[in-house]
Write a protein that holds these residues in place. Structure first.
Motif, PDB file in Angstrom:
ATOM      1  N   MET A 116      15.839  26.414  18.187  1.00 55.11           N
ATOM      2  CA  MET A 116      15.814  24.969  17.932  1.00 55.11           C
ATOM      3  C   MET A 116      15.273  24.699  16.532  1.00 55.11           C
ATOM      4  O   MET A 116      14.223  25.204  16.159  1.00 55.11           O
ATOM      5  CB  MET A 116      14.939  24.272  18.985  1.00 55.11           C
ATOM      6  N   LYS A 117      16.035  23.930  15.769  1.00 55.17           N
ATOM      7  CA  LYS A 117      15.641  23.579  14.417  1.00 55.17           C
ATOM      8  C   LYS A 117      15.191  22.125  14.355  1.00 55.17           C
ATOM      9  O   LYS A 117      15.691  21.283  15.106  1.00 55.17           O
ATOM     10  CB  LYS A 117      16.804  23.766  13.442  1.00 55.17           C
ATOM     11  N   ILE A 118      14.268  21.843  13.456  1.00 53.30           N
ATOM     12  CA  ILE A 118      13.856  20.470  13.168  1.00 53.30           C
ATOM     13  C   ILE A 118      14.281  20.172  11.737  1.00 53.30           C
ATOM     14  O   ILE A 118      13.729  20.733  10.782  1.00 53.30           O
ATOM     15  CB  ILE A 118      12.340  20.283  13.320  1.00 53.30           C
ATOM     16  N   ILE A 119      15.301  19.331  11.603  1.00 54.57           N
ATOM     17  CA  ILE A 119      15.855  18.983  10.307  1.00 54.57           C
ATOM     18  C   ILE A 119      15.432  17.557   9.983  1.00 54.57           C
ATOM     19  O   ILE A 119      15.600  16.653  10.799  1.00 54.57           O
ATOM     20  CB  ILE A 119      17.389  19.100  10.330  1.00 54.57           C
ATOM     21  N   CYS A 120      14.871  17.353   8.813  1.00 59.63           N
ATOM     22  CA  CYS A 120      14.310  16.054   8.450  1.00 59.63           C
ATOM     23  C   CYS A 120      15.007  15.495   7.212  1.00 59.63           C
ATOM     24  O   CYS A 120      15.427  16.247   6.321  1.00 59.63           O
ATOM     25  CB  CYS A 120      12.819  16.162   8.183  1.00 59.63           C
ATOM     26  N   VAL A 121      15.087  14.178   7.169  1.00 61.07           N
ATOM     27  CA  VAL A 121      15.736  13.479   6.067  1.00 61.07           C
ATOM     28  C   VAL A 121      14.693  12.657   5.322  1.00 61.07           C
ATOM     29  O   VAL A 121      13.985  11.839   5.927  1.00 61.07           O
ATOM     30  CB  VAL A 121      16.858  12.565   6.582  1.00 61.07           C
ATOM     31  N   GLY A 122      14.594  12.885   4.028  1.00 60.47           N
ATOM     32  CA  GLY A 122      13.647  12.136   3.213  1.00 60.47           C
ATOM     33  C   GLY A 122      14.297  10.944   2.537  1.00 60.47           C
ATOM     34  O   GLY A 122      15.493  10.957   2.226  1.00 60.47           O
ATOM     35  N   ARG A 123      13.532   9.885   2.351  1.00 59.04           N
ATOM     36  CA  ARG A 123      13.954   8.705   1.573  1.00 59.04           C
ATOM     37  C   ARG A 123      15.272   8.116   2.064  1.00 59.04           C
ATOM     38  O   ARG A 123      16.158   7.828   1.256  1.00 59.04           O
ATOM     39  CB  ARG A 123      14.072   9.055   0.094  1.00 59.04           C
ATOM     40  N   ASN A 124      15.389   7.912   3.366  1.00 61.46           N
ATOM     41  CA  ASN A 124      16.628   7.322   3.890  1.00 61.46           C
ATOM     42  C   ASN A 124      16.526   5.811   4.063  1.00 61.46           C
ATOM     43  O   ASN A 124      17.451   5.193   4.585  1.00 61.46           O
ATOM     44  CB  ASN A 124      17.025   7.988   5.210  1.00 61.46           C
ATOM     45  N   TYR A 125      15.398   5.241   3.652  1.00 61.70           N
ATOM     46  CA  TYR A 125      15.218   3.784   3.632  1.00 61.70           C
ATOM     47  C   TYR A 125      14.717   3.425   2.237  1.00 61.70           C
ATOM     48  O   TYR A 125      13.699   3.951   1.773  1.00 61.70           O
ATOM     49  CB  TYR A 125      14.218   3.333   4.698  1.00 61.70           C
ATOM     50  N   SER A 126      15.417   2.538   1.548  1.00 60.35           N
ATOM     51  CA  SER A 126      15.121   2.268   0.141  1.00 60.35           C
ATOM     52  C   SER A 126      13.722   1.711  -0.067  1.00 60.35           C
ATOM     53  O   SER A 126      13.069   2.017  -1.069  1.00 60.35           O
ATOM     54  CB  SER A 126      16.176   1.321  -0.444  1.00 60.35           C
ATOM     55  N   GLU A 127      13.228   0.888   0.878  1.00 58.77           N
ATOM     56  CA  GLU A 127      11.891   0.308   0.705  1.00 58.77           C
ATOM     57  C   GLU A 127      10.808   1.384   0.777  1.00 58.77           C
ATOM     58  O   GLU A 127       9.769   1.271   0.119  1.00 58.77           O
ATOM     59  CB  GLU A 127      11.642  -0.770   1.751  1.00 58.77           C
ATOM     60  N   HIS A 128      11.046   2.426   1.590  1.00 58.80           N
ATOM     61  CA  HIS A 128      10.080   3.533   1.635  1.00 58.80           C
ATOM     62  C   HIS A 128      10.104   4.315   0.333  1.00 58.80           C
ATOM     63  O   HIS A 128       9.050   4.705  -0.189  1.00 58.80           O
ATOM     64  CB  HIS A 128      10.384   4.453   2.813  1.00 58.80           C
ATOM     65  N   ALA A 129      11.290   4.556  -0.212  1.00 61.07           N
ATOM     66  CA  ALA A 129      11.372   5.238  -1.504  1.00 61.07           C
ATOM     67  C   ALA A 129      10.601   4.452  -2.564  1.00 61.07           C
ATOM     68  O   ALA A 129       9.855   5.017  -3.367  1.00 61.07           O
ATOM     69  CB  ALA A 129      12.834   5.409  -1.914  1.00 61.07           C
ATOM     70  N   ALA A 130      10.751   3.131  -2.524  1.00 64.64           N
ATOM     71  CA  ALA A 130      10.085   2.282  -3.521  1.00 64.64           C
ATOM     72  C   ALA A 130       8.572   2.324  -3.381  1.00 64.64           C
ATOM     73  O   ALA A 130       7.851   2.355  -4.389  1.00 64.64           O
ATOM     74  CB  ALA A 130      10.593   0.848  -3.397  1.00 64.64           C
ATOM     75  N   GLU A 131       8.068   2.335  -2.144  1.00 71.07           N
ATOM     76  CA  GLU A 131       6.614   2.298  -1.964  1.00 71.07           C
ATOM     77  C   GLU A 131       5.946   3.579  -2.456  1.00 71.07           C
ATOM     78  O   GLU A 131       4.761   3.583  -2.774  1.00 71.07           O
ATOM     79  CB  GLU A 131       6.235   2.009  -0.509  1.00 71.07           C
ATOM     80  N   LEU A 132       6.707   4.680  -2.525  1.00 67.89           N
ATOM     81  CA  LEU A 132       6.166   5.935  -3.045  1.00 67.89           C
ATOM     82  C   LEU A 132       6.609   6.193  -4.483  1.00 67.89           C
ATOM     83  O   LEU A 132       6.414   7.291  -5.013  1.00 67.89           O
ATOM     84  CB  LEU A 132       6.602   7.110  -2.155  1.00 67.89           C
ATOM     85  N   ASN A 133       7.215   5.171  -5.104  1.00 64.26           N
ATOM     86  CA  ASN A 133       7.689   5.267  -6.492  1.00 64.26           C
ATOM     87  C   ASN A 133       8.679   6.412  -6.680  1.00 64.26           C
ATOM     88  O   ASN A 133       8.667   7.106  -7.703  1.00 64.26           O
ATOM     89  CB  ASN A 133       6.502   5.436  -7.453  1.00 64.26           C
ATOM     90  N   ASN A 134       9.553   6.596  -5.680  1.00 64.10           N
ATOM     91  CA  ASN A 134      10.592   7.610  -5.749  1.00 64.10           C
ATOM     92  C   ASN A 134      11.941   6.939  -5.940  1.00 64.10           C
ATOM     93  O   ASN A 134      12.174   5.846  -5.417  1.00 64.10           O
ATOM     94  CB  ASN A 134      10.626   8.441  -4.466  1.00 64.10           C
ATOM     95  N   PRO A 135      12.847   7.582  -6.666  1.00 68.33           N
ATOM     96  CA  PRO A 135      14.194   7.010  -6.809  1.00 68.33           C
ATOM     97  C   PRO A 135      14.968   7.064  -5.500  1.00 68.33           C
ATOM     98  O   PRO A 135      14.719   7.936  -4.654  1.00 68.33           O
ATOM     99  CB  PRO A 135      14.841   7.910  -7.873  1.00 68.33           C
ATOM    100  N   VAL A 136      15.892   6.130  -5.324  1.00 67.95           N
ATOM    101  CA  VAL A 136      16.780   6.165  -4.161  1.00 67.95           C
ATOM    102  C   VAL A 136      17.767   7.312  -4.356  1.00 67.95           C
ATOM    103  O   VAL A 136      18.414   7.401  -5.403  1.00 67.95           O
ATOM    104  CB  VAL A 136      17.518   4.829  -3.995  1.00 67.95           C
ATOM    105  N   PRO A 137      17.899   8.207  -3.391  1.00 72.82           N
ATOM    106  CA  PRO A 137      18.744   9.389  -3.591  1.00 72.82           C
ATOM    107  C   PRO A 137      20.228   9.066  -3.523  1.00 72.82           C
ATOM    108  O   PRO A 137      20.649   8.131  -2.831  1.00 72.82           O
ATOM    109  CB  PRO A 137      18.332  10.308  -2.431  1.00 72.82           C
ATOM    110  N   SER A 138      21.025   9.849  -4.237  1.00 71.73           N
ATOM    111  CA  SER A 138      22.479   9.712  -4.165  1.00 71.73           C
ATOM    112  C   SER A 138      23.067  10.599  -3.079  1.00 71.73           C
ATOM    113  O   SER A 138      24.206  10.375  -2.640  1.00 71.73           O
ATOM    114  CB  SER A 138      23.107  10.059  -5.522  1.00 71.73           C
TER     115      SER A 138
END
Length: 202
Positions: free
Chosen positions: A1-23
């Motif tokens: 069983m694998k646990i696969i995670c997705v980062g920055r999939n909500y733009s407001e969360h990316a903004a709160e951490l000063n990260n760019p929205v991913p392409s």
């Protein structure tokens, strides 16, 4: 069983951490030892001074698939639940500044509490509301309609690199409002306004 995670999939969360929205989706993995089931307590580790919560909708994969076409992706989702992606934010920042992988900041023991799961057919996957309370106060509130990358797209994208197998879990990203935890906190996760996850911090 694998646990696969997705980062920055909500733009407001990316903004709160000063990260760019991913392409493209940002993908990382957690080991199976990260799973915390049955509302068990989470014990703060000594290696971090800033463990933060991130509530997420979690997909359970129901059958094996590789290079899955986006139009067929929903057929591979068997169940829906929620989970918390605990993150050692101080370690993550340190590793990022050094250009190093940040697996240890995400994959430590107990860093993935999960709820029980319900059949996927009970949900409109593009419109699932979910939220997190900390000590009785709502701190995160999201809806999957705000995802940058849809569940179907995520499954198609991930399966182009990694074969998905029955029982694999996909953490699909967190909305804004992430924050730190301390000893004595209680986190409560809600899916469609039903409380299905509770974690005491010790």
């Amino acid at each position: 069983m694998k646990i696969i995670c997705v980062g920055r999939n909500y733009s407001e969360h990316a903004a709160e951490l000063n990260n760019p929205v991913p392409s493209n989706p940002i993908i990382f993995l957690k080991p199976d030892t990260a799973i915390l089931r049955e509302n068990k307590a989470f014990y703060l580790p000594s290696f971090s001074k800033n463990i933060q919560f991130e509530i997420e909708v979690v997909l359970k994969i129901g059958k094996e698939g590789k290079n899955i076409a986006e139009k067929f992706a929903s057929k591979y989702i068997s169940e829906i639940g929620i989970g918390i992606d605990f993150t050692a934010r101080d370690l993550q920042q340190e590793f990022k500044e050094k250009g190093l992988p940040w697996d240890l900041a995400k994959g430590f023991d107990g860093s993935a509490p999960i709820s029980n799961f319900s059949p996927a057919e009970n949900f409109d996957l593009s419109n699932i509301s979910f939220s997190l309370n900390k000590n009785g106060n709502q701190v995160q509130n999201g809806n999957t309609s705000s995802c940058i990358f849809s569940f179907d797209y995520l499954i198609a994208y991930i399966s182009g690199f990694i074969t998905l197998k029955t029982g694999d879990l996909i953490f699909t990203g967190t909305p804004s409002g992430v924050g730190p935890i301390t000893i004595g906190d209680r986190l409560e996760g809600f899916l469609e306004n039903e409380k299905i996850l509770s974690v005491d911090i010790k």
